[in-house]
Design a protein around this motif. Structure first.
Motif, mmCIF file in Angstrom:
data_model
loop_
_atom_site.group_PDB
_atom_site.id
_atom_site.type_symbol
_atom_site.label_atom_id
_atom_site.label_comp_id
_atom_site.label_asym_id
_atom_site.label_seq_id
_atom_site.Cartn_x
_atom_site.Cartn_y
_atom_site.Cartn_z
ATOM 1 N N SER A 165 0.804 -1.217 0.000
ATOM 2 C CA SER A 165 0.000 0.000 0.000
ATOM 3 C C SER A 165 0.839 1.270 0.000
ATOM 4 O O SER A 165 0.294 2.370 -0.072
ATOM 5 N N GLN A 338 -7.723 -2.480 -3.711
ATOM 6 C CA GLN A 338 -8.707 -3.540 -3.475
ATOM 7 C C GLN A 338 -8.144 -4.900 -3.874
ATOM 8 O O GLN A 338 -8.383 -5.905 -3.203
ATOM 9 N N ASP A 341 -5.798 -6.068 -1.161
ATOM 10 C CA ASP A 341 -6.555 -6.595 -0.018
ATOM 11 C C ASP A 341 -7.011 -8.034 -0.293
ATOM 12 O O ASP A 341 -6.951 -8.902 0.588
ATOM 13 N N LYS A 346 -0.035 -7.148 2.257
ATOM 14 C CA LYS A 346 -0.150 -6.157 3.334
ATOM 15 C C LYS A 346 0.663 -4.880 3.038
ATOM 16 O O LYS A 346 1.658 -4.950 2.365
#
Length: 346
Positions: A165, A338, A341, A346
């Motif tokens: 992320s 998305q 996820d 992570k």
């Protein structure tokens, strides 16, 4: 009565003086925390007479401050250090579209936000390549020649990376998904997870050191982190670079992913003309040289070559760069998060 009669004149004079003062001021909110940028700012003031006031914070802090200040914000120019962050702030309506023939001529279109009838909202002024670092004792260069190969099962248990992320990875992943399409792109992300040596953690320098220590066999890093280690006088960091090799991926196909540090005119800029002048200055050969030699970044402006020995040591600026417009980050960022996820990245 005379005092009332003079009031409009006094107010007009004060307004005029205030306007003149504003003509010589530029307020910058910057996520760039590099001492070498100081000389670049000083030269701008010296050549234009425009005084720079600067607020330093990280990207998230700057965005939060802009949102909190709203139309009362004094910010004229926003400096952020990643295309994903620029795209996110742009999506939040924090930037003002501008038109500049000088910027259009100097900066390639793929390093800017998509142009609209009102202009361009953000522009990249320096670049960094996202490359592959590997242990030559455990991994063959031919097996890490592309980003796609990082998901190959033959690298199972060898990959180290920072958080999926993190904006540096999000920008890379968004462009890969743009090329491969959603289904293949998500499968590729799942392959990265399957190949991890350990859970994502740390920054890019940590990944390089993990490869050198044997914890991993391959990792992803921005070039300027590698150049810092090449320049380092510390014995342990010199040893790190003696143990790893660097690949600029996809040279035979689409080119290596390039990210940017960029600038934008703030939505409620009070000194718009000065802001545009500053952005045009950032595209000048003088400022571009500071980006390259001061912080180990590549120049973004067309025709500007670097003379940075550390960058040349890892391949220089003669590599084939990916040409997908960084504006696709805005379109793909939420979708890619998305996907991350779903695949457990992570």
């Amino acid at each position: 009565m005379r005092s009332f009669a003079l009031l409009p004149i006094v107010l007009a004079a004060a307004t005029s003086l205030n306007a003149l003062a504003q003509d010589k001021v530029l307020n910058i909110y910057s996520a760039r925390h590099y001492q070498t940028d100081e000389a670049m700012y000083e030269n701008f003031t010296k050549t234009t007479g425009i005084k720079i006031n600067r607020v330093d914070a990280d990207d998230a802090g700057i965005v939060a401050r802009l949102k909190a200040e709203g139309s009362a914000s004094p910010a004229d120019v926003i400096l952020l250090v990643d295309a994903a962050r620029m795209a996110s702030a742009d999506k939040d309506g924090l930037f003002l579209p501008i038109k500049s023939a000088k910027l259009d001529a100097a900066i390639p279109a793929n390093l800017r936000a998509d142009a609209t009838k009102d202009g361009v909202t953000w522009t990249g002024f320096s670049t960094r390549a996202r490359v592959i670092v590997y242990d030559p004792l455990r991994v063959k260069a031919a097996d890490v020649a592309t980003y796609e190969q990082l998901a190959d099962p033959k690298l199972k248990g060898l990959l180290c990376t920072r958080s999926g992320s993190h904006p540096y990875n999000l920008s890379l992943f968004a462009t890969v998904v743009e090329r491969l399409g959603d289904a293949k792109g998500e499968a590729w992300l799942k392959g990265l997870v399957d190949n991890m040596a350990r859970a994502p953690k740390g920054g890019d320098t940590d990944q390089i050191k993990a490869v050198a220590s044997g914890e991993c066999g391959v990792a992803i890093s921005n070039t300027y982190y590698i150049a810092r280690l090449v320049k380092s006088s510390k014995a342990d960091e010199k040893e790190v670079m003696e143990k790893v090799k660097v690949v600029f991926p996809n040279q035979g196909t689409t080119g290596t992913h390039v990210n940017i540090a960029g600038a934008a005119v703030a939505k409620h800029a009070k000194n718009k003309d000065n802001a545009i002048a500053f952005m045009e200055y950032l595209a000048s050969p003088y400022a571009q040289d500071y980006f390259a030699n001061g912080n180990n970044e590549f120049a973004a402006a067309k025709g500007v070559k670097i003379e940075n020995a550390a960058l040349k040591a890892i391949g220089g600026d003669n590599f084939k760069a990916e040409q997908i417009p960084l504006g696709v980050v805005a379109k793909n960022m939420v979708k890619v998060q998305q996907m991350l996820d779903r695949v457990g990245f992570k």
